[in-house]
Design a protein around this motif. Structure first.
Motif, short mmCIF file in Angstrom:
data_model
loop_
_atom_site.label_atom_id
_atom_site.label_comp_id
_atom_site.label_asym_id
_atom_site.label_seq_id
_atom_site.Cartn_x
_atom_site.Cartn_y
_atom_site.Cartn_z
N GLN A 1 6.52 21.91 -21.53
CA GLN A 1 7.59 22.90 -21.64
C GLN A 1 8.41 22.61 -22.89
O GLN A 1 8.52 21.46 -23.31
N LEU A 2 9.00 23.65 -23.46
CA LEU A 2 9.94 23.45 -24.56
C LEU A 2 11.06 22.54 -24.07
O LEU A 2 11.55 22.71 -22.95
N GLY A 3 11.44 21.59 -24.88
CA GLY A 3 12.50 20.66 -24.51
C GLY A 3 12.01 19.39 -23.84
O GLY A 3 12.79 18.46 -23.64
N TYR B 1 11.17 12.10 -29.33
CA TYR B 1 11.10 13.46 -29.85
C TYR B 1 11.28 14.46 -28.73
O TYR B 1 11.03 14.17 -27.57
N LYS B 2 11.68 15.68 -29.12
CA LYS B 2 11.78 16.80 -28.19
C LYS B 2 10.78 17.87 -28.64
O LYS B 2 10.65 18.14 -29.84
N VAL B 3 10.08 18.48 -27.68
CA VAL B 3 9.10 19.52 -27.98
C VAL B 3 9.83 20.80 -28.36
O VAL B 3 10.68 21.29 -27.60
N THR B 4 9.51 21.35 -29.55
CA THR B 4 10.16 22.58 -30.01
C THR B 4 9.21 23.77 -30.09
O THR B 4 9.66 24.91 -30.19
N LEU B 5 7.91 23.53 -30.06
CA LEU B 5 6.93 24.62 -30.11
C LEU B 5 5.62 24.11 -29.52
O LEU B 5 5.23 22.97 -29.77
N ILE B 6 4.96 24.95 -28.75
CA ILE B 6 3.70 24.59 -28.10
C ILE B 6 2.63 25.55 -28.58
O ILE B 6 2.78 26.77 -28.44
N LYS C 1 -1.19 21.59 -29.82
CA LYS C 1 -0.33 20.96 -30.81
C LYS C 1 1.10 21.22 -30.40
O LYS C 1 1.48 22.35 -30.10
N LEU C 2 1.89 20.15 -30.35
CA LEU C 2 3.29 20.24 -29.99
C LEU C 2 4.12 19.92 -31.22
O LEU C 2 3.99 18.82 -31.78
N ASN C 3 4.93 20.87 -31.67
CA ASN C 3 5.87 20.59 -32.74
C ASN C 3 7.02 19.79 -32.15
O ASN C 3 7.49 20.10 -31.05
N LEU C 4 7.47 18.79 -32.88
CA LEU C 4 8.47 17.86 -32.36
C LEU C 4 9.69 17.78 -33.27
O LEU C 4 9.57 17.89 -34.49
N MET C 5 10.82 17.57 -32.64
CA MET C 5 12.05 17.30 -33.37
C MET C 5 12.52 15.91 -32.98
O MET C 5 12.65 15.61 -31.78
N ARG C 6 12.72 15.09 -33.96
CA ARG C 6 13.16 13.71 -33.69
C ARG C 6 14.57 13.72 -33.11
O ARG C 6 15.46 14.38 -33.65
#
Length: 109
Positions: A73-75, A85-90, A99-104
């Motif tokens: 899930q996002l977040g 990291y937090k997931v920002t895009l799946i 592929k999970l885009n991540l924000m540190r």
């Protein structure tokens, strides 16, 4: 329906993860699940003058959907190389990967 191409793709993916994958700690509803993933940090491209430029400042981790206990899930939170990291895009693919885009979110290092 599975075919020979799906079988070969799955075998290659498994081999790639077993050789180049690294530990990803996925925080899931109060429990931690350790899976193998492929982390890509900033993606660089070369401009017309031959200089590297950041094409994507986002980290991306490539995981297998079947390795996770539920749909991401996002977040959602995860940790790679001791950094959170937090997931920002799946972005799922047709072969069971994503592929999970991540924000540190851990800047204490």
């Amino acid at each position: 329906m599975s075919n020979a191409f799906d079988h070969i793709t799955g075998a290659c993916d498994h081999l790639c993860r077993s050789v180049m994958g690294e530990s990803v700690l996925y925080f899931n509803d109060g429990t931690n699940v350790e899976v193998l993933g492929l982390l890509t940090q900033e993606q660089l491209e070369i401009d017309s003058l031959g200089h590297p430029v950041v094409a994507s400042p986002t980290c991306i981790v490539d995981l297998r959907r079947d390795d996770l206990p539920r749909e991401p899930q996002l977040g959602d939170l995860l940790q790679v190389r001791g950094v959170k990291y937090k997931v920002t895009l799946i972005k799922p693919d047709i072969h069971g990967g994503m592929k999970l885009n991540l924000m540190r979110i851990d800047y204490a290092r």
